[in-house]
Write a protein that holds these residues in place. Structure first.
Motif, PDB file in Angstrom:
ATOM      1  N   UNK A  46      42.722  39.982  57.454  1.00 48.19           N
ATOM      2  CA  UNK A  46      43.427  40.321  56.210  1.00 48.19           C
ATOM      3  C   UNK A  46      42.636  41.302  55.354  1.00 48.19           C
ATOM      4  N   UNK A  47      41.305  41.240  55.464  1.00 55.19           N
ATOM      5  CA  UNK A  47      40.467  42.115  54.661  1.00 55.19           C
ATOM      6  C   UNK A  47      40.582  43.581  55.018  1.00 55.19           C
ATOM      7  N   UNK A  48      41.211  43.904  56.160  1.00 55.78           N
ATOM      8  CA  UNK A  48      41.349  45.290  56.580  1.00 55.78           C
ATOM      9  C   UNK A  48      42.576  45.990  56.046  1.00 55.78           C
ATOM     10  N   UNK A  49      43.408  45.284  55.297  1.00 49.45           N
ATOM     11  CA  UNK A  49      44.640  45.866  54.760  1.00 49.45           C
ATOM     12  C   UNK A  49      44.500  46.130  53.261  1.00 49.45           C
ATOM     13  N   UNK A  50      45.321  47.025  52.758  1.00 45.88           N
ATOM     14  CA  UNK A  50      45.162  47.459  51.376  1.00 45.88           C
ATOM     15  C   UNK A  50      45.788  46.522  50.352  1.00 45.88           C
ATOM     16  N   UNK A  51      46.293  45.362  50.783  1.00 42.60           N
ATOM     17  CA  UNK A  51      46.610  44.356  49.769  1.00 42.60           C
ATOM     18  C   UNK A  51      45.332  43.882  49.072  1.00 42.60           C
ATOM     19  N   UNK A  52      44.168  44.141  49.708  1.00 43.50           N
ATOM     20  CA  UNK A  52      42.895  43.866  49.042  1.00 43.50           C
ATOM     21  C   UNK A  52      42.739  44.743  47.798  1.00 43.50           C
ATOM     22  N   UNK A  53      43.139  46.004  47.911  1.00 45.49           N
ATOM     23  CA  UNK A  53      43.082  46.909  46.764  1.00 45.49           C
ATOM     24  C   UNK A  53      44.119  46.515  45.716  1.00 45.49           C
ATOM     25  N   UNK A  54      45.292  46.115  46.189  1.00 41.10           N
ATOM     26  CA  UNK A  54      46.360  45.715  45.274  1.00 41.10           C
ATOM     27  C   UNK A  54      45.926  44.556  44.382  1.00 41.10           C
ATOM     28  N   UNK A  55      45.314  43.538  44.976  1.00 40.03           N
ATOM     29  CA  UNK A  55      44.954  42.346  44.197  1.00 40.03           C
ATOM     30  C   UNK A  55      43.764  42.621  43.282  1.00 40.03           C
ATOM     31  N   UNK A  56      42.781  43.387  43.779  1.00 42.31           N
ATOM     32  CA  UNK A  56      41.607  43.663  42.953  1.00 42.31           C
ATOM     33  C   UNK A  56      41.935  44.627  41.819  1.00 42.31           C
ATOM     34  N   UNK A  57      42.720  45.675  42.117  1.00 41.24           N
ATOM     35  CA  UNK A  57      43.084  46.653  41.097  1.00 41.24           C
ATOM     36  C   UNK A  57      43.929  46.008  39.998  1.00 41.24           C
ATOM     37  N   UNK A  58      44.847  45.141  40.389  1.00 46.29           N
ATOM     38  CA  UNK A  58      45.684  44.444  39.411  1.00 46.29           C
ATOM     39  C   UNK A  58      44.843  43.563  38.488  1.00 46.29           C
ATOM     40  N   UNK A  59      43.881  42.854  39.073  1.00 40.98           N
ATOM     41  CA  UNK A  59      43.012  41.978  38.274  1.00 40.98           C
ATOM     42  C   UNK A  59      42.174  42.801  37.301  1.00 40.98           C
TER      43      UNK A  59
END
Length: 382
Positions: free
Chosen positions: A145-158
């Motif tokens: 899961x860490x290889x997908x950009x939902x990581x950026x989505x959740x961190x940027x939103x926070x």
């Protein structure tokens, strides 16, 4: 008899994924009275082999002469197939888990996206953590899961909500390499953090088991995205904390007649309803609309695309319609929290999220400079 093609993936931890997608589509077509459509399938493995995906799509278009193709793939693979579908003058319907973010949102008239919106769910999950009062965050992901950009989505939103990510932890790939030990020191020093968590499949079960084992008395505030709440996986996941919450794109507990019909029909076929049978069941309505427009508009793809952008219908999640800028479906998302049932995990459905379209627009406007993903795999397919 009309023919449609489907590119089916495989997955090691969602072993029934190809059957779920196929049965969801077939039963969804039957449920709306379309019993004379032949479904032709091609296997694309994990979706990572670009040539295999291209050859399989080409075979459906040239040898089988299908009217349209559905594929459980991501944006990157869909863009590779774009020249093929432009040349063939055919439409590709992407069944998209929504875990990645494209560098540029596509608007090709030949490609439409029907999404489960994991990245949008991640965006909203982080907002929920902030609204609950957390300003410090730790991001915890599975290796895949860490290889997908939902990581950026959740961190940027926070971060946009005023929070700061103080710690990142990505787990091992296999169960015997999976550990939450690095969190122990962090938690001792930062007990007031929200744990923004990105997991799917078996990784959810391993995550909850580790949390229960190491932090059973600490009641950690865990925030999960839609695939983390996939209910067939939660059935075998121990209950880790009283403070697990987040966003889902679908649940068996959504109360409407469309969801009731979907669940009863899938269960009557001997299968368990899940996110994969859901997305293809809903896609059946899009398929029938495209087939209707192909006749009505005499295969004029720009006119078909223009009409399809106006199409909306009610599905198990609620109202579904297209965002005209991205050719992507927009659907309801819901707040949830985890409750305990005989020591295991179960969803308690909360309220429907407001302003979904506005939040999706914000997500689409994110600048992805120097933010990339190396994964071509179809999400959850490893």
């Amino acid at each position: 008899m009309q023919k449609i093609g489907v590119l089916l993936p495989r997955s090691t931890y969602y072993e029934t994924i190809s059957f779920d997608i196929y049965e969801g589509l077939k039963l969804g077509l039957e449920a709306i009275g379309e019993k004379d459509i032949k479904i032709v399938t091609e296997n694309i493995g994990f979706g990572a082999d670009k040539q295999q995906c291209y050859r399989s799509a080409e075979k459906l278009l040239l040898e089988e002469n299908v009217s349209l193709v559905l594929a459980f793939i991501g944006h990157r693979t869909a863009e590779l197939l774009r020249p093929l579908f432009l040349a063939a003058n055919k439409i590709l319907i992407v069944l998209d888990a929504g875990a990645n973010l494209p560098n540029e949102w596509p608007t090709c008239a030949n490609i439409f996206y029907h999404s489960l919106h994991n990245s949008l769910g991640a965006w909203l999950t982080a907002q929920k953590a902030s609204n609950d009062g957390y300003k410090k965050g730790a991001m915890v992901t599975g290796y895949y899961d860490g290889g997908y950009l939902h990581t950026y989505s959740i961190s940027k939103s926070f971060e946009d909500a005023g929070g700061t990510i103080f710690f990142n932890h990505a787990t091992g790939y296999k169960e015997n390499d999976f550990t939450m030990e690095p969190l122990q020191h962090y938690i001792n020093e930062n007990s007031d953090s929200a744990f923004l968590s990105l997991f799917s499949g078996d990784f959810v079960q391993w995550y909850f088991k580790e949390l229960k084992s190491r932090f059973s008395n600490q009641n950690l505030p865990i925030y999960l995205t839609p695939f983390g709440f996939e209910e067939t996986m939660l059935e075998n996941a121990v209950f880790p904390s009283n403070l697990v919450s987040g966003i889902v794109s679908w649940s068996k507990k959504i109360e409407n007649k469309e969801n009731k019909l979907f669940i009863e029909t899938i269960e009557a076929s001997g299968r368990k309803p899940n996110l994969f049978s859901l997305i293809s069941w809903e896609a059946a309505s899009i398929v029938t609309k495209v087939l209707e427009l192909l006749i009505e508009q005499k295969n004029n793809i720009p006119k078909i695309a223009s009409e399809l952008q106006k199409f909306e219908f009610n599905g198990p999640r609620g109202k579904i319609y297209f965002d005209e800028k991205t050719n992507t479906t927009i659907s309801d998302l819901y707040e949830v929290r985890l409750i305990e049932k005989n020591g295991m995990s179960e969803i308690e459905l909360g309220k429907r999220v407001n302003n979904i379209k506005e939040e999706f627009d914000k997500l689409c406007e994110l600048s992805l400079n120097n933010v990339t993903s190396a994964w071509y795999n179809s999400y959850t397919c490893i």
